[in-house]
Write a protein that holds these residues in place. Structure first.
Motif, PDB file in Angstrom:
ATOM      1  N   GLN A   1       0.868  -1.172   0.000  1.00 42.65           N
ATOM      2  CA  GLN A   1       0.000   0.000   0.000  1.00 42.65           C
ATOM      3  C   GLN A   1       0.898   1.213   0.000  1.00 42.65           C
ATOM      4  O   GLN A   1       1.895   1.241   0.716  1.00 42.65           O
ATOM      5  CB  GLN A   1      -0.805   0.035   1.296  1.00 42.65           C
ATOM      6  N   MET A   2       0.555   2.225  -0.775  1.00 46.50           N
ATOM      7  CA  MET A   2       1.369   3.429  -0.764  1.00 46.50           C
ATOM      8  C   MET A   2       0.671   4.504   0.047  1.00 46.50           C
ATOM      9  O   MET A   2      -0.507   4.778  -0.157  1.00 46.50           O
ATOM     10  CB  MET A   2       1.601   3.901  -2.193  1.00 46.50           C
ATOM     11  N   ILE A   3       1.389   5.057   0.995  1.00 45.71           N
ATOM     12  CA  ILE A   3       0.834   6.128   1.822  1.00 45.71           C
ATOM     13  C   ILE A   3       1.333   7.440   1.217  1.00 45.71           C
ATOM     14  O   ILE A   3       2.536   7.623   1.050  1.00 45.71           O
ATOM     15  CB  ILE A   3       1.318   6.013   3.278  1.00 45.71           C
ATOM     16  N   ARG A   4       0.376   8.335   0.878  1.00 47.37           N
ATOM     17  CA  ARG A   4       0.759   9.572   0.194  1.00 47.37           C
ATOM     18  C   ARG A   4       0.540  10.787   1.078  1.00 47.37           C
ATOM     19  O   ARG A   4      -0.326  10.774   1.960  1.00 47.37           O
ATOM     20  CB  ARG A   4      -0.068   9.733  -1.082  1.00 47.37           C
ATOM     21  N   ASP A   5       1.299  11.850   0.809  1.00 49.21           N
ATOM     22  CA  ASP A   5       1.076  13.098   1.532  1.00 49.21           C
ATOM     23  C   ASP A   5      -0.041  13.864   0.806  1.00 49.21           C
ATOM     24  O   ASP A   5      -0.512  13.419  -0.250  1.00 49.21           O
ATOM     25  CB  ASP A   5       2.379  13.901   1.647  1.00 49.21           C
ATOM     26  N   PRO A   6      -0.501  14.997   1.382  1.00 48.11           N
ATOM     27  CA  PRO A   6      -1.629  15.697   0.745  1.00 48.11           C
ATOM     28  C   PRO A   6      -1.340  16.100  -0.702  1.00 48.11           C
ATOM     29  O   PRO A   6      -2.245  16.237  -1.506  1.00 48.11           O
ATOM     30  CB  PRO A   6      -1.822  16.929   1.628  1.00 48.11           C
ATOM     31  N   GLN A   7      -0.055  16.259  -1.052  1.00 48.90           N
ATOM     32  CA  GLN A   7       0.284  16.618  -2.437  1.00 48.90           C
ATOM     33  C   GLN A   7       0.279  15.388  -3.357  1.00 48.90           C
ATOM     34  O   GLN A   7       0.501  15.507  -4.551  1.00 48.90           O
ATOM     35  CB  GLN A   7       1.677  17.270  -2.494  1.00 48.90           C
ATOM     36  N   GLY A   8       0.092  14.212  -2.770  1.00 44.75           N
ATOM     37  CA  GLY A   8       0.024  13.007  -3.595  1.00 44.75           C
ATOM     38  C   GLY A   8       1.346  12.280  -3.732  1.00 44.75           C
ATOM     39  O   GLY A   8       1.420  11.242  -4.384  1.00 44.75           O
TER      40      GLY A   8
END
Ligand code: ADP
Ligand code: MG
Length: 729
Positions: free
Chosen positions: A325-332
């Motif tokens: 699973q990739m966890i992204r920051d608000p910028q994606g």
């Protein structure tokens, strides 16, 4: 309010009072009084002398004496004033300080979200409590003050022993931090409290200041977290899941223990870097693709769903499936990857094994269908050949030696003989049963083989043997097996045109099967060649050199023996063919005696030839006539029976096995019912499955393989094992 400094708030032990006498205010008073007494005494003792010393004039002495008391008072008053001034200033400062401190403490006491109470150590009576205390325990201030936490009073301790322990620790250590205890509210409900207490003096009495915080919810969260961790641990362990957590930049990756196991490694504090993982753990052939797939996943062009192989330190290869699973920051942007790895080796291997079995089955089925096809064709071909051979033999018999036709007929007969060999090979490949089955020693069969090889190939090929003694017997057909071995040896020798070694070995395999191995150091075969080599007519040899029937025949023979055949070969690495046969329990090898040679020509007899095939009737008839016999023909079993019943009968009936209507076996049964002593030759085309039981206990019935030459028929009729009966009819 208690006598303490704000810094002594719970959590810090109160500072002990300084030990020196200087600190005591009484000492200061003593110092002032002592100074005064000393000064006054010295003044009384020395003032008169001083006056006399200073003044000679009597009137002046008188004046000074009367004034010195006043001077004393003035000096001492000045000194006293200065001393008192200082003391008062200090006292005022101290009082101010104390007031602020008390204010501060009072604020802390009353505003604290933690419950605080102050109780007398002597009897436990609570002297003070804050609002949080009232809220936490549900008692009003009036219900608390003057009461104690004893079981008989407020009873806020669920376990009184806990209270005793807490008190004891406080008395010996002066302070107790972070004591967890279960407490009870006024309404009886309980909660887990975190308690911290310190001893301090208040209004001259030793008191206990206690802070309490309800940590029930926090405890619940901790417990839930621990439980969920345990569950996760259990799930990952039982699912054999490796779990990893990789921050994109900064921070170390985290692996659970199972991750290390998946790679065959002992757990280390820190996992290897991505580059090291790729270079040292991932299989060399999978590195590039794995790296590309991971990069694509990070770029978002494909899901993180990989399969790759890893090499364990012991060299074994394992198949790993990895999902993340990739966890992204608000910028994606991907900031973290959390993944699960699994070992799929067993599944992958099972799938490969299944595919292999499927191919093997398909191959076996293919060989089977080719077998029945070949059998059918061979059967028809057999009759064609029998006709040509019969006609040619008859014509040759009647032809004088000198005529050019004689040579032509001989060529036809030779061609037919060769054709017959091909047909025989095909029939062997298609065969399901064996002719002469008996206990057999593979070692002696192989030794015979070696003798033959030494005669024929000695110059080119070195033959080595390794026969295991003793070897269990097998049940088999010596002729057919001999033929199979010859075929394998011919192939081996053919594969070594420049010479080499041929190893013949026998052994008892661990499973009990008796094995014979024929191994050459020749050119070998690639996998595709190995697979196709058994197919009939598959050959890589030049026209006229190979028929492609050798291994097909071996296969047929081995199958008829309920045996196994394995061809191990690699291009350029030689070939080993291993035949395995089930062992025969408790029997001694029997060497079949060589068939006795027939002697002399025989007297003419009356023969009834029964065959549905006109070609046979037209060819075999004249052939028999050429031998001097009297021949009648019938084209069906029924016709033969009618003829035998109505007519004078025959000395010999040649009966085809394979006929429409009544077949050979049925005709034979009825025929013997009419004429029990009738001499019958069963003419068989197929390597006949059903012939053996027909011959059982019937000395006047024998068999003859089609197509047969005149000589073969003559030999058969002269065979002492097939005695002529007394009367023909
Ligand atoms: P043939 O010998 O008439 O060609 P076979 O059925 O005996 O027919 O063999 C089929 C093919 O298998 C051969 O043409 C050859 O290519 C290959 N083959 C068989 N045995 C060997 C061997 N021992 N070494 C190398 N190739 C072999
Ligand atoms: Mg061959």
């Amino acid at each position: 309010m208690p006598n303490h400094r704000p810094a002594d708030a719970p959590g810090q032990p109160p500072e002990p009072a300084p030990a020196g006498p200087e600190a005591s205010p009484y000492w200061r008073v003593r110092r002032v009084v002592l100074g005064y007494a000393l000064f006054a005494s010295l003044w009384i003792l020395l003032s008169d002398r001083l006056v006399n010393l200073l003044f000679q004039d009597t009137s002046l002495v008188m004046f000074a004496s009367s004034m010195k008391g006043l001077v004393f008072v003035l000096i001492t008053s000045g000194l006293l004033l200065a001393t008192l001034n200082r003391a008062v200033r200090k006292l005022v400062a101290k009082t101010d300080e104390l007031r602020t401190s008390e204010q501060k403490f009072s604020n802390i006491f009353h505003l604290s979200p933690d419950a605080i109470d102050l109780s007398r150590l002597r009897d436990g009576a609570i002297l003070e409590c804050n609002g949080s205390f009232e809220k936490l325990y549900g008692f009003g201030r009036a219900e608390v003050l003057g009461h104690s936490s004893l079981p008989a009073d407020l009873g806020i301790w669920v376990d009184p022993a806990d209270r005793t322990r807490h008190g004891d620790r406080l008395r010996t250590e002066g302070v107790v931090l972070g004591h967890e205890a279960v407490m009870r509210r006024k309404d009886g409900s309980v909660f887990v409290a975190l308690l911290s207490s310190a001893l301090l003096e208040y209004r001259g009495e030793l008191c206990n200041l206690t802070l309490a915080r309800d940590i029930t919810a926090q405890k619940g969260v901790e417990e839930a977290l621990r439980e969920s961790n345990q569950r996760l641990e259990l799930a990952t362990a039982s699912g054999s899941l490796g779990i990893w957590d990789r921050p994109r930049r900064g921070g170390a990756e985290i692996w659970n223990d199972r991750m290390w196991e998946l790679y065959g490694l002992a757990p280390q504090p820190v996992p290897p870097s991505y580059a090291a993982w790729l270079a040292s753990i991932v299989h060399p052939d999978d590195r590039e693709a794995t790296d590309a797939a991971i990069r694509n996943a990070l770029a978002g062009t494909q899901p993180y769903d990989l399969e790759f192989r890893v090499v364990h330190p012991d060299g074994t290869i394992h198949h790993i499936k990895s999902n993340a699973q990739m966890i992204r920051d608000p910028q994606g942007a991907v900031v973290r990857l959390i993944g699960v790895n699994r070992d799929r080796t067993r599944k992958v291997e099972a799938e490969a094994e299944q595919r292999r079995l499927q191919t093997e089955l398909m191959h076996a089925e293919k060989l089977d269908s080719i077998g029945s096809l070949a059998g059918g064709v061979a059967h028809d071909m057999n009759n064609v050949l029998a006709a040509i051979m019969g006609m040619a033999s008859a014509l040759r018999q009647a032809c004088p030696e000198a005529e050019p036709r004689a040579a032509a007929l001989d060529t036809i007969i030779r061609a037919c003989t060769r054709g017959r060999d091909v047909v025989k090979s095909l029939l062997t490949f298609a065969r399901k049963d064996l002719e002469a089955v008996g206990p057999l020693d593979l070692n002696s069969l192989a030794e015979e083989m070696v003798k033959l090889l030494r005669y024929t190939t000695l110059s080119r090929v070195q033959v080595r043997t390794d026969f295991q003694e003793p070897l269990a017997l097998i049940e088999g057909d010596a002729g057919a097996l001999n033929h199979a071995l010859i075929n394998l040896c011919v192939n081996a020798v053919d594969a070594m045109p420049e010479g080499g070694t041929l190893d013949l070995a026998t052994r008892q395999a661990p499973g009990g099967a008796v094995e014979i191995s024929i191994r050459d150091s020749g050119k070998g075969m690639g996998p595709e060649l190995v697979r196709r080599s058994i197919e009939p007519f598959f050959t890589t040899k030049a026209m006229g050199k190979g028929t492609g029937l050798g291994l097909a025949m071996v296969y047929g023979t081995v199958k008829a023996h309920k045996g196994t055949i394995e061809i191990r070969s690699e291009a350029g690495q030689g070939t080993e063919v291993v035949l395995g046969f089930p062992p025969l329990a408790g029997a001694a090898a029997v060497q079949a005696p060589p068939p006795p040679r027939p002697a002399g020509p025989m007297a003419p007899i009356r023969i009834l030839l029964v065959d549905d095939d006109e070609l046979i009737r037209l060819s075999v008839g004249p052939m028999l006539a050429a031998l001097g016999h009297q021949v009648e023909t019938a084209e069906s079993g029924q016709e033969a029976l009618d003829r035998l019943q109505a007519g004078p009968g025959a000395d010999l009936v040649i009966l085809d096995m394979n006929m429409p209507g009544l077949n050979g076996a049925q005709t034979l049964a009825r025929l013997l019912a009419i004429r029990p002593d009738q001499r019958v030759l069963m003419a068989t085309g197929y390597s006949d499955d059903s012939i053996a039981p027909l011959l059982q206990d019937r000395p006047n019935v024998s068999s003859l393989r089609k197509p047969f030459s005149l000589d073969e028929l003559r030999d058969k009729l002269a065979d002492p094992g097939f005695p002529a009966p007394g009367a023909g009819g």
